[in-house]
Design a protein around this motif. Structure first.
Motif, PDB file in Angstrom:
ATOM      1  N   SER A   1     -29.750  15.374 -63.028  1.00 48.75           N
ATOM      2  CA  SER A   1     -30.183  16.687 -62.558  1.00 48.75           C
ATOM      3  C   SER A   1     -29.565  16.976 -61.198  1.00 48.75           C
ATOM      4  N   ALA A   2     -29.582  18.223 -60.819  1.00 50.95           N
ATOM      5  CA  ALA A   2     -28.948  18.644 -59.566  1.00 50.95           C
ATOM      6  C   ALA A   2     -29.549  17.923 -58.364  1.00 50.95           C
ATOM      7  N   TRP A   3     -30.865  17.824 -58.312  1.00 49.78           N
ATOM      8  CA  TRP A   3     -31.484  17.195 -57.133  1.00 49.78           C
ATOM      9  C   TRP A   3     -31.209  15.691 -57.102  1.00 49.78           C
ATOM     10  N   GLN A   4     -31.171  15.034 -58.278  1.00 47.67           N
ATOM     11  CA  GLN A   4     -30.880  13.602 -58.288  1.00 47.67           C
ATOM     12  C   GLN A   4     -29.416  13.338 -57.929  1.00 47.67           C
ATOM     13  N   ALA A   5     -28.515  14.172 -58.425  1.00 44.76           N
ATOM     14  CA  ALA A   5     -27.094  14.004 -58.104  1.00 44.76           C
ATOM     15  C   ALA A   5     -26.870  14.196 -56.608  1.00 44.76           C
ATOM     16  N   ARG A   6     -27.534  15.182 -56.023  1.00 45.03           N
ATOM     17  CA  ARG A   6     -27.401  15.420 -54.584  1.00 45.03           C
ATOM     18  C   ARG A   6     -27.967  14.249 -53.784  1.00 45.03           C
ATOM     19  N   ARG A   7     -29.137  13.764 -54.189  1.00 47.88           N
ATOM     20  CA  ARG A   7     -29.760  12.626 -53.504  1.00 47.88           C
ATOM     21  C   ARG A   7     -28.875  11.384 -53.599  1.00 47.88           C
ATOM     22  N   ASP A   8     -28.322  11.117 -54.790  1.00 44.02           N
ATOM     23  CA  ASP A   8     -27.473   9.951 -54.980  1.00 44.02           C
ATOM     24  C   ASP A   8     -26.187  10.050 -54.152  1.00 44.02           C
ATOM     25  N   ALA A   9     -25.598  11.251 -54.078  1.00 40.78           N
ATOM     26  CA  ALA A   9     -24.388  11.451 -53.281  1.00 40.78           C
ATOM     27  C   ALA A   9     -24.695  11.248 -51.797  1.00 40.78           C
ATOM     28  N   ARG A  10     -25.835  11.753 -51.344  1.00 47.61           N
ATOM     29  CA  ARG A  10     -26.230  11.563 -49.944  1.00 47.61           C
ATOM     30  C   ARG A  10     -26.426  10.074 -49.638  1.00 47.61           C
ATOM     31  N   PHE A  11     -27.062   9.360 -50.559  1.00 43.68           N
ATOM     32  CA  PHE A  11     -27.259   7.920 -50.389  1.00 43.68           C
ATOM     33  C   PHE A  11     -25.912   7.202 -50.305  1.00 43.68           C
ATOM     34  N   ALA A  12     -24.977   7.559 -51.175  1.00 42.99           N
ATOM     35  CA  ALA A  12     -23.656   6.923 -51.171  1.00 42.99           C
ATOM     36  C   ALA A  12     -22.936   7.196 -49.848  1.00 42.99           C
ATOM     37  N   ARG A  13     -23.026   8.441 -49.337  1.00 47.10           N
ATOM     38  CA  ARG A  13     -22.389   8.763 -48.052  1.00 47.10           C
ATOM     39  C   ARG A  13     -23.008   7.949 -46.918  1.00 47.10           C
TER      40      ARG A  13
ATOM     41  N   MET B   1     -22.760   3.570 -43.016  1.00 48.55           N
ATOM     42  CA  MET B   1     -23.355   2.360 -42.443  1.00 48.55           C
ATOM     43  C   MET B   1     -22.420   1.165 -42.601  1.00 48.55           C
ATOM     44  N   LEU B   2     -21.750   1.073 -43.730  1.00 48.56           N
ATOM     45  CA  LEU B   2     -20.815  -0.018 -43.970  1.00 48.56           C
ATOM     46  C   LEU B   2     -19.643   0.058 -42.990  1.00 48.56           C
ATOM     47  N   ALA B   3     -19.115   1.256 -42.771  1.00 52.02           N
ATOM     48  CA  ALA B   3     -18.005   1.428 -41.824  1.00 52.02           C
ATOM     49  C   ALA B   3     -18.448   1.070 -40.412  1.00 52.02           C
ATOM     50  N   ALA B   4     -19.638   1.505 -40.019  1.00 57.56           N
ATOM     51  CA  ALA B   4     -20.145   1.177 -38.681  1.00 57.56           C
ATOM     52  C   ALA B   4     -20.346  -0.327 -38.528  1.00 57.56           C
ATOM     53  N   TRP B   5     -20.865  -0.952 -39.558  1.00 55.88           N
ATOM     54  CA  TRP B   5     -21.087  -2.398 -39.510  1.00 55.88           C
ATOM     55  C   TRP B   5     -19.757  -3.144 -39.404  1.00 55.88           C
ATOM     56  N   ASN B   6     -18.771  -2.736 -40.176  1.00 50.33           N
ATOM     57  CA  ASN B   6     -17.453  -3.388 -40.130  1.00 50.33           C
ATOM     58  C   ASN B   6     -16.791  -3.185 -38.769  1.00 50.33           C
ATOM     59  N   THR B   7     -16.945  -1.994 -38.186  1.00 51.40           N
ATOM     60  CA  THR B   7     -16.392  -1.733 -36.857  1.00 51.40           C
ATOM     61  C   THR B   7     -17.043  -2.641 -35.830  1.00 51.40           C
ATOM     62  N   ARG B   8     -18.344  -2.802 -35.929  1.00 54.21           N
ATOM     63  CA  ARG B   8     -19.068  -3.675 -34.997  1.00 54.21           C
ATOM     64  C   ARG B   8     -18.631  -5.131 -35.158  1.00 54.21           C
TER      65      ARG B   8
END
Length: 182
Positions: free
Chosen positions: A137-149, A154-161
């Motif tokens: 559904s639209a709301w689940q797809a949006r939520r999942d995309a936000r989670f992935a972003r 967070m992964l990029a920030a952790w790797n930079t640190r």
């Protein structure tokens, strides 16, 4: 009828339990009261459960509030042959509620990207099955995309640190970071 291998059944049940959770979330997101499990006591609203033992899909049904059901059963108790006007009125009301809510739930779930099928149960005419998710559904797809972003950020920030704190600039973390930033 074809037999299903015993090893496939637990996997099928797991997929249907996941589908059940999606169905419950979609109905709740639409504002409907949702009760988990099969025939919970004192429940009013949508009842969603895995069709066990057949594993054909996720069964969805509507249960009226106990206030209405108690009054209907009292009327039916006073008129055991159900020939009176009051029994007929309760029959029309409960039938209309069941039909309206079944249609509403079918419409909501179909719009949310789920496949809905008839059960064909004469004893529970409003019950239907959700057999699979065609699209999120639209709301689940949006939520999942936000989670992935967020995860990627967070992964990029952790790797930079980690790279900044690493005493060896030639390590694997630096090489991965440099390759990702290229």
């Amino acid at each position: 009828m074809t037999e299903t291998p015993a090893a496939a059944e637990p996997d099928r049940r797991f997929r249907l339990e996941t589908l059940r959770d999606i169905v419950q979330a979609e109905l709740a997101a639409a504002g409907l009261p949702v009760a988990p499990g099969e025939h919970p006591t004192g429940t009013a609203g949508a009842v969603v459960y895995v069709d066990v033992p057949d594993l054909r899909g996720v069964a969805v049904d509507w249960y009226e509030h106990a206030i209405l059901l108690d009054a209907a059963q009292e009327a039916w108790g006073d008129d055991p042959h159900r020939e009176g006007a009051e029994c007929a009125a309760f029959g029309r009301l409960t039938s209309a509620i069941g039909a309206a809510m079944a249609e509403a739930m079918r419409t909501i779930l179909t719009a949310a990207g789920l496949e809905v099928a008839d059960v064909g149960n004469d004893y529970m005419p409003g019950q239907f099955l959700v057999t699979r998710m065609v699209n999120p559904s639209a709301w689940q797809a949006r939520r999942d995309a936000r989670f992935a972003r967020r995860h990627e950020s967070m992964l990029a920030a952790w790797n930079t640190r980690l790279a900044a704190e690493c005493p060896n600039p030639d390590c694997e973390v630096h090489r991965k970071g440099a390759a990702a930033n290229s």
